[in-house]
Design a protein around this motif. Sequence first.
Motif, short mmCIF file in Angstrom:
data_model
loop_
_atom_site.label_atom_id
_atom_site.label_comp_id
_atom_site.label_asym_id
_atom_site.label_seq_id
_atom_site.Cartn_x
_atom_site.Cartn_y
_atom_site.Cartn_z
N ALA A 134 0.94 -1.18 0.15
CA ALA A 134 0.15 -0.03 -0.01
C ALA A 134 0.68 1.25 -0.05
O ALA A 134 0.37 2.22 -0.84
CB ALA A 134 -0.91 0.06 1.17
N PRO A 135 2.13 1.50 0.90
CA PRO A 135 2.57 2.68 0.87
C PRO A 135 3.24 2.79 -0.60
O PRO A 135 3.35 3.95 -0.91
CB PRO A 135 3.86 2.30 1.95
N ALA A 136 3.70 1.72 -1.33
CA ALA A 136 4.24 1.88 -2.60
C ALA A 136 3.38 2.38 -3.53
O ALA A 136 3.52 3.14 -4.41
CB ALA A 136 4.97 0.76 -3.11
N ARG A 143 2.24 9.95 -8.13
CA ARG A 143 3.01 10.15 -9.23
C ARG A 143 2.66 10.08 -10.81
O ARG A 143 2.64 10.94 -11.47
CB ARG A 143 4.40 9.72 -9.07
N GLU A 144 1.85 9.07 -10.69
CA GLU A 144 1.26 8.82 -12.07
C GLU A 144 -0.04 9.78 -12.44
O GLU A 144 -0.16 10.23 -13.62
CB GLU A 144 0.63 7.35 -12.25
N GLU A 145 -0.59 10.32 -11.51
CA GLU A 145 -1.99 10.97 -11.89
C GLU A 145 -1.80 12.42 -11.55
O GLU A 145 -2.45 13.24 -12.25
CB GLU A 145 -3.06 10.48 -10.91
N THR A 146 -0.70 12.72 -10.77
CA THR A 146 -0.41 14.34 -10.52
C THR A 146 0.88 14.82 -10.96
O THR A 146 1.29 15.93 -11.23
CB THR A 146 -0.74 14.63 -9.32
N GLY A 147 1.82 13.81 -11.39
CA GLY A 147 3.39 14.23 -11.12
C GLY A 147 4.06 14.75 -10.22
O GLY A 147 5.13 15.04 -10.19
N VAL A 148 3.36 14.54 -9.12
CA VAL A 148 3.77 14.87 -7.88
C VAL A 148 4.51 13.68 -7.23
O VAL A 148 4.07 12.61 -6.98
CB VAL A 148 2.89 15.60 -6.54
N ASP A 149 5.69 13.68 -6.86
CA ASP A 149 6.68 12.67 -6.24
C ASP A 149 6.70 12.69 -4.80
O ASP A 149 7.76 13.65 -4.57
CB ASP A 149 7.87 12.29 -7.23
N LEU A 150 6.06 11.93 -4.00
CA LEU A 150 6.43 12.02 -2.37
C LEU A 150 7.20 11.02 -1.83
O LEU A 150 6.82 10.56 -0.74
CB LEU A 150 5.09 12.46 -1.90
N ALA A 151 7.74 10.31 -2.60
CA ALA A 151 8.61 9.03 -2.27
C ALA A 151 9.36 9.39 -0.94
O ALA A 151 9.53 8.44 -0.24
CB ALA A 151 9.53 8.30 -3.31
N GLY A 152 9.77 10.46 -0.60
CA GLY A 152 10.68 10.79 0.41
C GLY A 152 9.85 11.29 1.74
O GLY A 152 10.41 11.43 2.72
N HIS A 153 8.64 11.27 1.30
CA HIS A 153 7.64 11.85 2.59
C HIS A 153 6.90 10.51 3.30
O HIS A 153 6.77 9.38 2.87
CB HIS A 153 6.55 12.52 2.01
N HIS A 154 6.84 10.83 4.59
CA HIS A 154 6.09 9.74 5.44
C HIS A 154 4.62 10.10 5.87
O HIS A 154 4.55 11.03 6.86
CB HIS A 154 6.85 9.43 6.75
N PRO A 155 3.78 9.40 5.24
CA PRO A 155 2.35 10.09 5.45
C PRO A 155 1.74 9.64 6.75
O PRO A 155 2.47 8.39 7.25
CB PRO A 155 1.49 9.55 4.23
N VAL A 156 0.66 9.98 7.33
CA VAL A 156 -0.15 9.40 8.53
C VAL A 156 -1.10 8.67 7.70
O VAL A 156 -1.97 9.22 7.04
CB VAL A 156 -0.62 10.64 8.92
N SER A 176 -9.79 0.67 0.96
CA SER A 176 -8.66 1.42 0.54
C SER A 176 -7.82 1.78 1.68
O SER A 176 -8.25 2.08 2.92
CB SER A 176 -9.13 2.92 -0.10
N THR A 177 -6.50 2.14 1.49
CA THR A 177 -5.66 2.52 2.59
C THR A 177 -5.71 3.94 2.17
O THR A 177 -4.97 4.25 1.21
CB THR A 177 -4.18 2.10 2.37
N SER A 178 -6.17 4.91 3.14
CA SER A 178 -5.88 6.56 3.03
C SER A 178 -4.96 6.91 3.82
O SER A 178 -4.75 6.62 4.89
CB SER A 178 -7.58 7.00 3.15
N ALA A 179 -4.31 7.90 3.25
CA ALA A 179 -3.03 8.49 3.93
C ALA A 179 -2.94 9.81 3.70
O ALA A 179 -3.12 10.31 2.61
CB ALA A 179 -1.78 8.02 3.47
#
Length: 241
Positions: A134-136, A143-156, A176-179
């Motif tokens: 789910a995190p991946a 990234r695919e839908e908005t171009g925003v890459d938050l790979a280095g961020h840790h969500p809640v 769904s896993t919502s974060a």
Amino acid sequence: MNEIVPAGPRSWSVIWPQYAPVDVTPPELRPAALAADVPDWAEGAPTPTDVHDWDQRRRVALVPFDLDGRGWPLHPLGRTGCTGRNLGKWGENAAADPIVVAGTGPARRVLLITRSDIGVEAIPGGMVDPGETAPAALVRELREETGVDLAGHHPVILGRDIVDDWRQSDHAWVASTSALYLLPATVAAVGADDALEATWWPFASLDQLDAAITAAGRTLYGAHRPLLRRALDHLDRSNEG
């Protein structure tokens, strides 16, 4: 359009002889079509009887579910008014919904996409791929839908829940896993893949978001409203702390 199911007989424990759900299976997922060609987004089983790993699926499910006397999966929240399958898999279809919020207070914004399938404003996200976590999936879909890459961020992680998806049926549904991702300010975002547009909307409150989307002549995806409300509740509690 789903048949309206009254609250009383919605539960599977209630006997309802008159129940007549509508088959929502699209042509490409009907048995004859699957025998000729299986879409790359779907499994090839024409019915749940043809699925042989229900024990494993139930072990890893985000939301527990039961099987009926035939061995068919039952929607955890009860009858939907629909039968058949309009999703990739029978039973639970795991999804990931990244809620990206920028700024604080009156300046707070949330990133939503315009979905290409139903043309409404929604959280960017989608189905978890086979073998993917789910995190991946959260990072990939964003990234695919908005171009925003938050790979280095840790969500809640806000929750793991059934989503009232328009494609659900008695035997196939979305969990769904919502974060929640928090950014200091908005970043460039462009709609791509399944998104026609990517837009930052005012998000001081759900009423404010509704008003802005309505004023733009658009509609907020109803199934995502509870997820957005949960994100706001989390933010309000954090501010109180």
